[in-house]
Design an enzyme around this catalytic site. Sequence first.
Site, PDB file in Angstrom:
ATOM      1  N   ILE A  26      75.219  59.683  12.775  1.00 30.58           N
ATOM      2  CA  ILE A  26      73.745  59.643  12.803  1.00 30.58           C
ATOM      3  C   ILE A  26      73.262  59.312  14.216  1.00 30.58           C
ATOM      4  CG2 ILE A  26      71.692  58.448  11.930  1.00 30.58           C
ATOM      5  CD1 ILE A  26      73.159  58.066   9.249  1.00 30.58           C
TER       6      ILE A  26
ATOM      7  N   ILE B 158      80.116  44.643  18.473  1.00 30.86           N
ATOM      8  CA  ILE B 158      79.106  43.602  18.203  1.00 30.86           C
ATOM      9  C   ILE B 158      79.698  42.360  17.534  1.00 30.86           C
ATOM     10  CG2 ILE B 158      77.103  45.147  18.167  1.00 30.86           C
ATOM     11  CD1 ILE B 158      77.154  44.822  15.053  1.00 30.86           C
TER      12      ILE B 158
ATOM     13  N   LEU C 134      72.925  50.895  13.367  1.00 30.79           N
ATOM     14  CA  LEU C 134      73.669  51.887  12.578  1.00 30.79           C
ATOM     15  C   LEU C 134      75.115  51.466  12.363  1.00 30.79           C
ATOM     16  CD1 LEU C 134      72.388  54.728  14.851  1.00 30.79           C
ATOM     17  CD2 LEU C 134      72.061  54.861  12.396  1.00 30.79           C
TER      18      LEU C 134
ATOM     19  N   TYR D  43      86.134  51.046   1.039  1.00 25.10           N
ATOM     20  CA  TYR D  43      85.439  49.967   0.312  1.00 25.10           C
ATOM     21  C   TYR D  43      86.374  49.158  -0.567  1.00 25.10           C
ATOM     22  CZ  TYR D  43      81.423  52.934   1.576  1.00 25.10           C
ATOM     23  OH  TYR D  43      80.511  53.716   2.235  1.00 25.10           O
TER      24      TYR D  43
ATOM     25  N   TYR E 165      80.793  47.306  -0.476  1.00 25.19           N
ATOM     26  CA  TYR E 165      79.897  47.911   0.534  1.00 25.19           C
ATOM     27  C   TYR E 165      78.447  47.795   0.085  1.00 25.19           C
ATOM     28  CZ  TYR E 165      77.744  51.992   3.003  1.00 25.19           C
ATOM     29  OH  TYR E 165      76.943  52.830   3.731  1.00 25.19           O
TER      30      TYR E 165
ATOM     31  N   ASN F  64      73.188  60.632   1.348  1.00 26.83           N
ATOM     32  CA  ASN F  64      74.143  61.680   1.726  1.00 26.83           C
ATOM     33  C   ASN F  64      73.615  62.651   2.789  1.00 26.83           C
ATOM     34  OD1 ASN F  64      74.870  60.729  -1.193  1.00 26.83           O
ATOM     35  ND2 ASN F  64      76.740  61.511  -0.290  1.00 26.83           N
TER      36      ASN F  64
ATOM     37  N   ARG G  12      84.569  60.969   4.643  1.00 28.41           N
ATOM     38  CA  ARG G  12      83.629  61.209   3.535  1.00 28.41           C
ATOM     39  C   ARG G  12      83.764  62.652   3.040  1.00 28.41           C
ATOM     40  NH1 ARG G  12      78.623  58.136   6.469  1.00 28.41           N
ATOM     41  NH2 ARG G  12      79.801  58.816   8.300  1.00 28.41           N
TER      42      ARG G  12
ATOM     43  N   TYR H 111      88.495  51.447  -7.454  1.00 25.43           N
ATOM     44  CA  TYR H 111      87.451  52.427  -7.171  1.00 25.43           C
ATOM     45  C   TYR H 111      86.519  52.531  -8.379  1.00 25.43           C
ATOM     46  CZ  TYR H 111      85.000  56.444  -5.463  1.00 25.43           C
ATOM     47  OH  TYR H 111      83.995  57.265  -5.035  1.00 25.43           O
TER      48      TYR H 111
ATOM     49  N   ASP I 292      82.266  54.518  -9.277  1.00 25.12           N
ATOM     50  CA  ASP I 292      81.334  55.452  -8.635  1.00 25.12           C
ATOM     51  C   ASP I 292      79.927  55.365  -9.214  1.00 25.12           C
ATOM     52  OD1 ASP I 292      80.628  57.329  -6.801  1.00 25.12           O
ATOM     53  OD2 ASP I 292      81.725  58.989  -7.713  1.00 25.12           O
TER      54      ASP I 292
HETATM   55  P1  NAD Z   1      79.458  56.474  11.540  1.00 31.01           P
HETATM   56  O1  NAD Z   1      80.684  55.779  11.075  1.00 31.01           O
HETATM   57  O2  NAD Z   1      79.580  57.859  12.027  1.00 31.01           O
HETATM   58  O3  NAD Z   1      78.734  55.609  12.670  1.00 31.01           O
HETATM   59  C1  NAD Z   1      78.797  54.201  12.737  1.00 31.01           C
HETATM   60  C2  NAD Z   1      79.063  53.836  14.191  1.00 31.01           C
HETATM   61  O4  NAD Z   1      79.040  52.406  14.300  1.00 31.01           O
HETATM   62  C3  NAD Z   1      80.454  54.289  14.668  1.00 31.01           C
HETATM   63  O5  NAD Z   1      80.347  55.065  15.857  1.00 31.01           O
HETATM   64  C4  NAD Z   1      81.202  52.983  14.928  1.00 31.01           C
HETATM   65  O6  NAD Z   1      82.091  53.052  16.041  1.00 31.01           O
HETATM   66  C5  NAD Z   1      80.048  52.024  15.209  1.00 31.01           C
HETATM   67  N1  NAD Z   1      80.430  50.629  14.930  1.00 31.01           N
HETATM   68  C6  NAD Z   1      80.949  50.143  13.778  1.00 31.01           C
HETATM   69  N2  NAD Z   1      81.219  48.825  13.916  1.00 31.01           N
HETATM   70  C7  NAD Z   1      80.871  48.503  15.193  1.00 31.01           C
HETATM   71  C8  NAD Z   1      80.926  47.288  15.929  1.00 31.01           C
HETATM   72  N3  NAD Z   1      81.424  46.166  15.383  1.00 31.01           N
HETATM   73  N4  NAD Z   1      80.481  47.289  17.205  1.00 31.01           N
HETATM   74  C9  NAD Z   1      80.000  48.427  17.765  1.00 31.01           C
HETATM   75  N5  NAD Z   1      79.925  49.606  17.111  1.00 31.01           N
HETATM   76  C10 NAD Z   1      80.361  49.639  15.841  1.00 31.01           C
HETATM   77  O7  NAD Z   1      78.410  56.408  10.317  1.00 31.01           O
HETATM   78  P2  NAD Z   1      77.000  57.148  10.134  1.00 31.01           P
HETATM   79  O8  NAD Z   1      77.131  58.169   9.081  1.00 31.01           O
HETATM   80  O9  NAD Z   1      76.436  57.525  11.451  1.00 31.01           O
HETATM   81  O10 NAD Z   1      76.160  55.963   9.481  1.00 31.01           O
HETATM   82  C11 NAD Z   1      75.301  55.103  10.223  1.00 31.01           C
HETATM   83  C12 NAD Z   1      74.659  54.089   9.278  1.00 31.01           C
HETATM   84  O11 NAD Z   1      73.991  54.749   8.203  1.00 31.01           O
HETATM   85  C13 NAD Z   1      75.656  53.121   8.627  1.00 31.01           C
HETATM   86  O12 NAD Z   1      75.076  51.842   8.574  1.00 31.01           O
HETATM   87  C14 NAD Z   1      75.833  53.654   7.232  1.00 31.01           C
HETATM   88  O13 NAD Z   1      76.161  52.624   6.308  1.00 31.01           O
HETATM   89  C15 NAD Z   1      74.462  54.250   6.955  1.00 31.01           C
HETATM   90  N6  NAD Z   1      74.546  55.332   5.962  1.00 31.01           N
HETATM   91  C16 NAD Z   1      74.861  56.616   6.313  1.00 31.01           C
HETATM   92  C17 NAD Z   1      74.913  57.602   5.341  1.00 31.01           C
HETATM   93  C18 NAD Z   1      75.168  59.046   5.653  1.00 31.01           C
HETATM   94  O14 NAD Z   1      74.878  59.864   4.799  1.00 31.01           O
HETATM   95  N7  NAD Z   1      75.682  59.414   6.824  1.00 31.01           N
HETATM   96  C19 NAD Z   1      74.681  57.278   4.005  1.00 31.01           C
HETATM   97  C20 NAD Z   1      74.402  55.956   3.679  1.00 31.01           C
HETATM   98  C21 NAD Z   1      74.325  55.000   4.668  1.00 31.01           C
END
Ligand code: NAD
Length: 388
Positions: A28, A76, A95, A104, A184, A213, A234, A334, A336
Amino acid sequence: MASQNRVDLDGNPIKPITICMIGAGGFIGSHLCEKLMAETPHKVLALDVYNDKIKHLLEPDSLPWADRIQFHRLNIKNDSRLESLVRMADLTINLAAICTPADYNTRPLDTIYSNFIDAIPVVKYCSGNNKRLIHFSTCEVYGKTIGSFLPKDSPLRQDPAYYVLSEDASPCIFGPIEKQRWSYACAKQLIERLIYAEGAENGMDFTIVRPFNWIGPRMDFIPGIDGPSEGVPRVLACFSNNLLRHEPLKLVDGGQSQRTFIYIKDAIEAVLLMIENPARANGHIFNVGNPNNEVTVKQLAEMMTKVYAKVSGEPLLETPTIDISSEEFYGVGYDDSDKRIPDMTIINKQLGWNPKTSLWDLLESTLTYQHRTYAEAVKQATSKPAAS
Ligand code: NAD
């Protein structure tokens, strides 16, 4: 090109801001950075442990936005630079998370630490420094639908009141603790509650995003190519991996779960509206999904095999899918969600946003990307003789 005369939804000029984006190097984050660089004058402090997915935005120095994006490689969990970066920005977007279902129940501690404990300082720094926070939660906080507890033949299962998920009315229904899958969802729910409480007690400006999603190019990795061979990404990347290797798509427990899929580019439009319309977005939790793109996971697999055959020019798989139990695929613990239809009332009222792209179209552009990016590498990897 970033226009200087952009206005918000109420006709007010949008002032350029600095955004501290944590997790900017992920799926994202990479799309959001692209949008912010191409279409806005905002600056981004991009924080992540990886930057492969945003390298094209960072190099070379001659890029038109080179002075508006800065990458800070940091974790972080343990980096004292975090608070000063939050302080340097007008808005923080968090993010960062472990967010792949295969983790999970197999890495519940890492999942809980990443989604709850590691996010606490971010919330504290925003609240303590009067900074606005946009936090990424998940549609998984809803858990199972009320309808899933009705008898299988109950006509009420067809009634939207029993399955549509709305931010201000639906309960969060998780399975028992031993079903570690819910670690999670539960961690995300608790960080949402902490953020909400910082807003209520300390006046912190916040927006919470619940993605349903989101899929598109650069999501996760292809095992053995740009990620670990034993890794389980995923569903989009799992199915893409099967298609690239010409093997049947694995359907967990028959693929009967229902999901709605939204194109990442539609979803990013919604996030940009939240960034640029704080008066309309603050204090709100937003579902961001596409209720029109609902399919079972089995239907998704069937559609992906057809779309992939079209974009790759390769013949349809003779056996497109095979069933696998959730225990074999994901391990013990697991569970769902049965169905996830987002209620779009709040985001529509506050931001006037609606998703546009159909499931077929979003799969066509995403699988075209997957084929162009990975087909050759997979071919080479699979033609190598196995190590003795
Ligand atoms: P992603 O795994 O591609 O991106 C997450 C990024 O966070 C990664 O690049 C990772 O390196 C970074 N990260 C994780 N822990 C870190 C830390 N301790 N320090 C620095 N960086 C760190 O996931 P995404 O799909 O881009 O999702 C982003 C957010 O959106 C997440 O919080 C996720 O839970 C939420 N989300 C996404 C979806 C989706 O459909 N893609 C669905 C539900 C929730």
